[in-house]
Design an enzyme around this catalytic site. Structure first.
Site, PDB file in Angstrom:
ATOM      1  N   HIS A 321      -1.581  -3.045   2.206  1.00 21.91           N
ATOM      2  CA  HIS A 321      -0.860  -1.932   1.584  1.00 21.91           C
ATOM      3  C   HIS A 321      -0.515  -2.131   0.110  1.00 21.91           C
ATOM      4  O   HIS A 321       0.206  -1.328  -0.464  1.00 21.91           O
ATOM      5  CB  HIS A 321       0.325  -1.436   2.441  1.00 21.91           C
ATOM      6  N   HIS A 396       3.690   3.269   4.089  1.00 19.99           N
ATOM      7  CA  HIS A 396       3.491   1.874   4.501  1.00 19.99           C
ATOM      8  C   HIS A 396       4.709   1.285   5.187  1.00 19.99           C
ATOM      9  O   HIS A 396       4.703   0.139   5.609  1.00 19.99           O
ATOM     10  CB  HIS A 396       3.112   1.009   3.309  1.00 19.99           C
ATOM     11  N   SER A 398       9.313   2.171   5.873  1.00 21.21           N
ATOM     12  CA  SER A 398      10.372   3.172   5.877  1.00 21.21           C
ATOM     13  C   SER A 398      10.871   3.454   4.466  1.00 21.21           C
ATOM     14  O   SER A 398      11.318   4.554   4.174  1.00 21.21           O
ATOM     15  CB  SER A 398      11.549   2.704   6.717  1.00 21.21           C
TER      16      SER A 398
END
Lengths: 473, 137
Positions: A321, A396, A398
């Site tokens: 990510h 990716h 929260s």
């Protein structure tokens, strides 16, 4: 100015700051928009000023303040006239997530949770100053930079099938270890096979809910199954590679006369030696991270096998990510090669794309979205809609809403631990302050973030995973 | 004149460090970097390290200085408590850094600095010298 153009889509107009070449797009619900700081929106606008940017400067629903790109930022640049920037990748190159399925039901694991977590915590090195159990030579380190997870599998850490279940098969093409400095090698060599600290973790989970039976079955997930999620990256090797190339690219900015709103957005035009060198070094770090997760995943399997016998732990998927990659996308009806930057965003390719492993190609790739220590993680499945809307990207995580300093003032580590314990979640960390900084309340509710992605149709919910035990660095 | 303060940043560490001279500013910014990770009073002066750097401007030199400390911290597995910096007019830095190797039983880290970012990175001089930086943790 931010204007709502559809449910969960806000457009940032080009008059937000001078020099914007494209508008911004922020993919959030009305409620989540209130949690997006003004600085994050400014960072979306800053990215929009970079040469060769295509369509929009984007932010995913978990977007928050970063440096350079916002965290949750996605931007694509045309090969001809576009740029590559370490500001769109970050220092923790190929920080990412892998999900392992155990085939075990949670009833068989719960009675042994405490000792299982304790073994994982002690056998997988984590935290500041930790030393790896692995000793690699300089030559082996170069191999790691070149071949990523494959190197690990060849050394006996895992099986060939693991590689098919990694984004890019666990190695990005074009790695050039000659662009990795002596300093980066020195930091990276003793750290291969370490988790790191901060928001990195190893988590034992239970599949709590299945949203799509057919796809869950394809991913090998069933209700009540125990899974393991590992979140870590390229350690000191990646951090140093980014530091080294940031300085080097700052000189390129002057040479190629690029006007930047933020020095962290240092970049070079694609195709120039500076851009090629950065890409070669970044890909080396990305490969190091895949090898790292492969090794840690294998050690996790060793611990599980010791407790539960000869079980077959399989890799569901491994996603990056923090990365920049060359990908083909359709822009205004034309196929184009673009350099897609995902800074805190996950690739979410839908069915049919050649990059999706054959086993998942007709349904789309697994998209792994970790929650916090106390909130669920999600497995989603990429969609064709993502290719139209977000260059095939989703959130990716929260997204943080509270700073680390504020978190430490508000929460006490031991209380966080006790309240998680009451929820049936066992936590181990090198010290309690880490738990205060990573308390579930410092993040946006993971379900709200994932719902935006699901409702937009850029990735669809497949399964919800809840934490049972968490090891933090 | 010497000192530092931490400012709010959602995900990372944002600090300002001050000094009556550029040298003092570099020393207090090094202290801020360490204090962002660990209580500095838990770090003993047992070993010293030499740092020599050269750059094209004071701002570049300041960035190199802090990045070098991150490198030393990570590669030597050491943590520092005192810094002595001297500069010459051509942006050359000579420094001695005192500290000790990380002892995981005694040293409790709140977080780990991965790198120094260039986002908002600034050195300025008015009635005193100020350096501001965002650290990736």
């Amino acid at each position: 100015m931010l204007k709502k153009i559809d449910d969960n889509i806000f457009e940032l107009s080009m008059d937000h700051r001078p020099g914007m070449r494209v508008p911004g797009r922020i993919f959030v619900s009305d409620a989540l928009l209130e949690m997006v700081e003004p600085g994050t929106i400014d960072q979306v606008a800053n990215v929009a000023t970079l040469p060769g940017i295509v369509k929009y400067s984007m932010a995913m629903p978990d977007a928050h303040l970063g440096y350079g790109f916002p965290i949750g930022g996605v931007a694509a640049f045309r090969e001809d006239g576009g740029v590559i920037s370490p500001g769109g990748v970050g220092f923790d190159i190929n920080c990412g997530v892998r999900l392992l399925r155990t085939g075990l039901s949670h009833e068989s694991v719960i009675p042994r949770m405490a000792e299982l977590l304790d073994s994982l915590f002690h056998e997988i090195p984590s935290g500041v100053g930790s030393k790896s159990r692995l000793r690699v030579s300089e030559r082996e380190l170069s191999e790691v930079f070149h071949t990523g997870a494959r190197w690990a599998v060849e050394q006996g850490y895992g099986v060939e099938a693991d590689l098919e279940h990694c984004e890019e098969n666990g190695a990005l093409d074009g790695a050039d270890p000659s662009q990795v400095s002596v300093k980066a090698r020195k930091r990276g060599r003793p750290q291969l096979g370490t988790l790191g600290s901060g928001n990195h973790f190893l988590e034992i989970q239970r599949v709590e809910k299945i949203y799509d039976e057919a796809i869950a079955e394809r991913f090998g997930l069933f209700e009540g199954e125990v899974t393991v999620m590992i979140h870590c990256g390229s350690r000191g090797a990646g951090h140093q590679i980014c530091t080294d190339h940031l300085l080097y690219l700052n000189r390129a900015v002057q040479k190629y006369k690029i006007d930047l709103p933020d020095k962290q957005l240092a970049c070079a035009p694609l195709g120039t030696p500076e851009a090629e060198n950065y890409f070669g070094a970044m890909a080396s770090a990305a490969n190091y991270a895949w090898a790292n997760r492969q090794i840690i995943g294998h050690w996790t399997g060793d611990v599980f096998r010791r407790y539960f016998g000869d079980l077959e732990m399989r890799l569901v998927y491994d996603v990056a990510h923090n990365v920049a990659k060359l990908e083909e996308h359709e822009v205004d009806g034309q196929r184009m090669r673009l350099c897609v930057h995902r800074k805190g965003a996950t690739r979410a390719f839908g069915p049919g794309r050649a990059e999706v492993p054959e086993a998942y190609r007709d349904v789309g790739q697994p998209v792994l979205i970790p929650g916090s220590m106390g909130t669920p993680s999600y497995v989603l499945c990429g969609s064709t809609r993502a290719l139209d809307l977000t260059f095939g990207s989703a959130c990716h995580g929260s997204g943080r809403i509270m700073s680390r300093t504020q978190a430490k003032k508000t929460y006490a580590g031991r209380e966080v631990m006790a309240s998680l314990e009451r929820l049936g979640i066992k936590v181990m960390a090198t010290q309690p302050a880490i738990l205060a900084e990573e308390a579930p309340q410092v993040y946006k509710p993971s379900g709200d973030v994932v719902d935006v992605v699901h409702n937009l149709g850029i990735a669809r919910k497949v399964a919800q995973l809840v934490p049972l035990g968490v090891a933090k660095g | 004149m010497k000192g530092y303060e931490f400012l709010e940043h959602t995900a990372d560490v944002f600090f300002r460090a001050y000094g009556g001279t550029a040298e003092e500013m570099l020393e207090s910014s090094a202290s801020a970097l360490i204090a962002s990770m660990i209580d500095p009073s838990t770090v003993r002066e047992e070993e010293s390290w030499k740092v020599e750097l050269e750059a094209e401007s004071l701002e570049d030199l300041a960035y190199d200085w802090l990045s070098e400390l991150v490198f030393l911290f990570d590669s030597e597995r050491a943590v520092f408590s005192r810094f002595e910096v001297s500069l010459d007019g051509n942006w050359r830095l000579d420094a001695t850094v005192w500290g000790e190797r990380i002892d995981r039983k005694r040293h409790l880290f709140d977080c780990e600095v991965k790198a120094v970012t260039l986002h908002k990175f600034q050195v300025k001089r008015d009635d005193r010298w100020t350096l501001q930086a965002v650290l990736d943790v």
